[in-house]
Design an enzyme around this catalytic site. Structure first.
Site, PDB file in Angstrom:
ATOM      1  N   ASP A   1      -1.294  -1.909  -4.062  1.00  0.00           N
ATOM      2  CA  ASP A   1      -2.517  -2.210  -3.122  1.00  0.00           C
ATOM      3  C   ASP A   1      -3.074  -0.733  -2.840  1.00  0.00           C
ATOM      4  O   ASP A   1      -2.538   0.104  -3.811  1.00  0.00           O
ATOM      5  CB  ASP A   1      -2.161  -2.947  -2.131  1.00  0.00           C
TER       6      ASP A   1
ATOM      7  N   ASP B   1       0.776  -1.237   0.079  1.00  0.00           N
ATOM      8  CA  ASP B   1      -0.009   0.138   0.022  1.00  0.00           C
ATOM      9  C   ASP B   1       0.817   1.202   0.130  1.00  0.00           C
ATOM     10  O   ASP B   1       2.045   1.177   0.451  1.00  0.00           O
ATOM     11  CB  ASP B   1      -0.830   0.041   1.429  1.00  0.00           C
TER      12      ASP B   1
END
Ligand code: NAG
Ligand code: NAG
Ligand code: NAG
Ligand code: NAG
Ligand code: NAG
Ligand code: NAG
Ligand code: NAG
Ligand code: NAG
Ligand code: NAG
Ligand code: NAG
Length: 632
Positions: free
Chosen positions: A433, A414
């Protein structure tokens, strides 16, 4: 191979000692004019600074030695001031590769510990994907010279710089190419893409279980002998990426200057940061490593970690200080390359997923009102969500600027968290992500260049019920996206919210007492093939959500459904299954406004009737239920 290229390749490989000893001549026209030229002469000027690693390792296949830095096997870069365009200085070109050359291993350091856990890397190692980058500091316009060591000349017409609006002047110089990069006080982060070295990603066909296919490596994942018509193109990326990060010099508050309170770490294996009593940990130029089974657990005295230009630190950082202002600054690199995917610190750093104990490259435990400032750093090869702090995150903030994330080939990689009253600006994100994570109110995310791979939307505001207000996400340049499947509850979209983490498929987990409001997404450019504009699983009411001035060059192929925008109907099981509301507390009851949304050259509006699931806008929004939205 042209003679000049042979010479250059040879000379790059020889030691500086030979050049210094006069055994070898200067080797490029540029250098003939400059007395400081050696095979790796770097700039240490007031308006240009570059650096070099003596222990670069040219290796696209396996882990590099602990004390080495992976060096681009293909590119070399020199930089000159535009005002002195004959004096070129070397700028080290770093490289990162999928799985860091480890293969699909689950036990750190054990190349035989192959396991089945899906790390969301599939064909990338088999088709030879690499990502290179360089970073320098500048205070004036510069000329960046890009050379390629495979003997192929680079013509100006062969170069595409993304974001494409940058419109730099590009000229050929022999087999090399010169890119003029203007000074920008916010820095510039861009991708240099050689059009003769692109990979066209295709998926295996329709359906939820689709995957990437490739036709060049019979031993590799997803091999097909021939592509067929039902394998649509889902992304186009350089096979050997090259990123350039040009940054202004840091202000004095971002560079430590307190020798008494500074621990100068010795290069090599690092231990003992958990027992220092100093407040600053300083990584000078050099290579540092923690191994795949350790990371920088900082003692409670340490509030500032500094990565000097030319520092390359193979590790991850965990703070325990309660000082009001934590920092991580400097133009060095923090690299997760020694870790396996999802390295679990409670299980010997093996690949066993845990949202709390899998290794974050940045971690801390916030006391009330703590802040964390991040500036300058390039973070490579995260093995998991790149950053999470714990503790009183609802009363703490992060200030992120001039930050770069590269080599995020694994799936769960992320972007940064942004706690209340945080900002994140001037960022390059390569992410697998959720990228721009807006889980808190009063935040600004702006001026980002995003290169997104297969999982999750770019903006994420879902996963659980939230009260959110006053969120601005502005000036986002999406230079690449690729997805092989759509999933309504975990949407692939520019802007999305996933269904509940605890109950993925239920439509009964919304909260009619929670509100998302005053959320503005503006000035986006999505180059190339793009996923849907929105994919919303609303777990709260929505008011004053504005999406403005969005350009998508091309939506993904309709057969993949990756292009289809959705807003689903969620209800609140705790309140008589009432549906959540859009726009009940908005002026004119308009909850969601989509304004100046373009796909290619087409302006998508309600009035033009080109918005719906069968038209160019591909907004599959049920207007009879979701009456309270507009597109103008
Ligand atoms: C760069 O220049 C500064 C100022 O002249 C000097 O202090 C420093 O040592 C130089 N650094 C290198 C790596 O040569
Ligand atoms: C490059 O330059 C640095 C300092 O300028 C030096 O330490 C290093 O040995 C040089 N040579 C190579 C091959 O990197
Ligand atoms: C790096 O490795 C590649 C592939 O093996 C090779 O073609 C290239 O010449 C090498 N470059 C240098 C500078 O050694
Ligand atoms: C791009 O730059 C050139 C000059 O370098 C200029 O003539 C041209 O108008 C620019 N294009 C845009 C779209 O800004
Ligand atoms: C698949 O491609 C190969 C090589 O390009 C070609 O020789 C072969 O005829 C193709 N097979 C089919 C079934 O199209
Ligand atoms: C979309 O994909 C289908 C195969 O699934 C293909 O036949 C079609 O040509 C593609 N359309 C475009 C515009 O690429
Ligand atoms: C945190 O900051 C707020 C606003 O300045 C202040 O009211 C509050 O007392 C602080 N809390 C702590 C625990 O320091
Ligand atoms: C909105 O958020 C920004 C950024 O944190 C902040 O500066 C501003 O004060 C906030 N506005 C309100 C009304 O709280
Ligand atoms: C949002 O705020 C409302 C009003 O204070 C509260 O009832 C609700 O529980 C909050 N939602 C969440 C998810 O905290
Ligand atoms: C949203 O903005 C409006 C207009 O500025 C303001 O009246 C309203 O209070 C804000 N909503 C929240 C929840 O802060």
């Amino acid at each position: 191979m042209p003679v000049s290229t042979v010479l250059r390749t040879l000379l790059l490989a020889v030691s500086v000692a030979k050049v210094a000893a006069g055994i070898l001549p200067s080797y490029s026209h540029a250098h003939l004019h400059h007395p400081r030229a050696t095979a790796n002469a770097t700039a240490n000027l007031t308006d240009l600074q570059t650096w070099w690693h003596a222990n670069g390792e040219n290796n696209t296949k396996t882990p590099v030695q602990n004390d080495n830095v992976r060096q681009s096997h293909l590119y070399s870069i020199q930089v000159a001031l535009a005002s002195a365009p004959t004096s070129y200085y070397h700028s080290f070109v770093y490289e990162t590769i999928p799985r860091n050359g480890n293969g699909k291993i689950c036990t750190p350091g054990d190349l035989t510990s192959l396991c089945d856990t899906d790390d969301q890397i599939s064909i990338e190692p088999d088709i030879g994907i690499t990502m290179a980058w360089t970073q320098f500091l500048y205070q004036d316009d510069v000329v960046v010279k890009v050379s390629r060591s495979n003997g192929l000349a680079i013509s100006a017409a062969n170069v595409l710089v993304r974001p494409s609006y940058l419109n730099f002047t590009i000229t050929a110089s022999g087999a090399d190419v010169l890119i003029t990069v203007p000074y920008n006080p916010n820095g510039i982060r861009f991708s240099v893409e050689l059009q003769d070295d692109l990979w066209v990603y295709r998926n295996a066909g329709t359906g939820a279980d689709s995957y990437y296919v490739q036709n060049i490596n019979p031993e590799g994942a997803g091999y097909v002998q021939n592509y067929t018509n039902d394998m649509p193109t889902v992304g186009v990326e350089p096979r050997n990426a090259l990123l350039i990060f040009a940054s202004p010099f840091p202000t004095p508050d971002l560079v430590p200057n307190d020798h008494v309170n500074t621990l100068y770490v010795e290069p090599g294996l690092v231990t003992g940061l958990d027992s220092t009593s100093k407040s600053i940990v300083y990584f000078a130029p050099g290579v540092y490593y923690f191994t795949g089974t350790a990371h920088a657990i900082l003692s409670s005295s340490v509030s500032w970690v500094y990565f000097a230009p030319g520092a390359y630190v193979k590790g991850a950082v965990e703070y325990s200080s309660s000082a009001p202002c934590l920092k991580a600054t400097g133009f060095g690199v923090l690299s997760g390359e020694q870790y396996v995917y999802q390295a679990n610190t409670d299980a010997g750093y093996a690949n066993i997923k845990s949202d709390t104990s899998s290794l974050h490259m940045w971690r801390g435990d916030f006391q009330t009102n703590q802040t964390w400032t991040v500036h300058g750093v390039t973070m490579n090869a995260p093995p998991f969500n790149s950053m999470d702090f714990y503790g009183d995150v609802g009363a703490s903030s992060v200030y992120i600027s001039d930050y770069k994330q590269v080599g995020a080939f694994f799936g769960q990689t992320d972007g940064m968290e942004m706690y209340p009253y945080s900002y994140a600006r001037d960022i390059f994100y390569h992410t697998g992500d959720d990228t721009i994570k807006t889980y808190y109110s009063n935040i600004v995310a702006e001026r980002m260049v995003v290169w997104k791979t297969s999982n999750a939307p770019i903006i994420q505001f879902g996963w659980s019920q939230r009260n959110l207000t006053n969120i601005t996400v502005d000036s986002i340049d999406v230079i690449h996206t690729r997805y092989h499947t759509q999933a309504e509850e975990y949407p692939r979209a520019l802007i999305g919210s996933a269904a509940s983490y605890t109950d993925a498929t239920s439509t009964l987990t919304a909260d009619i007492n929670s509100y998302i409001s005053n959320y503005t997404v503006s000035n986006w450019r999505a180059e190339g093939i793009s996923p849907a504009l929105i994919g919303i699983n609303p777990l709260a009411n929505i008011d004053n959500f504005h999406i403005e001035n969005i350009w998508i060059e091309e939506l993904a192929n309709q057969t993949t459904l990756i292009d289809m925008s959705t807003i689903r109907v969620f209800t609140d099981a705790n309140h008589g299954n009432q549906p959540i509301q859009i726009g009940q507390n908005s002026p004119d009851n308009i909850g969601l406004t989509i304004k100046d949304y373009y796909v290619g050259d087409t302006h998508i509006t309600l009035a033009d009737d080109n918005w719906d699931s069968l038209s160019q806008g591909r907004l599959n929004i049920d207007s009879s239920y979701w009456g309270r939205w507009t597109a103008v």
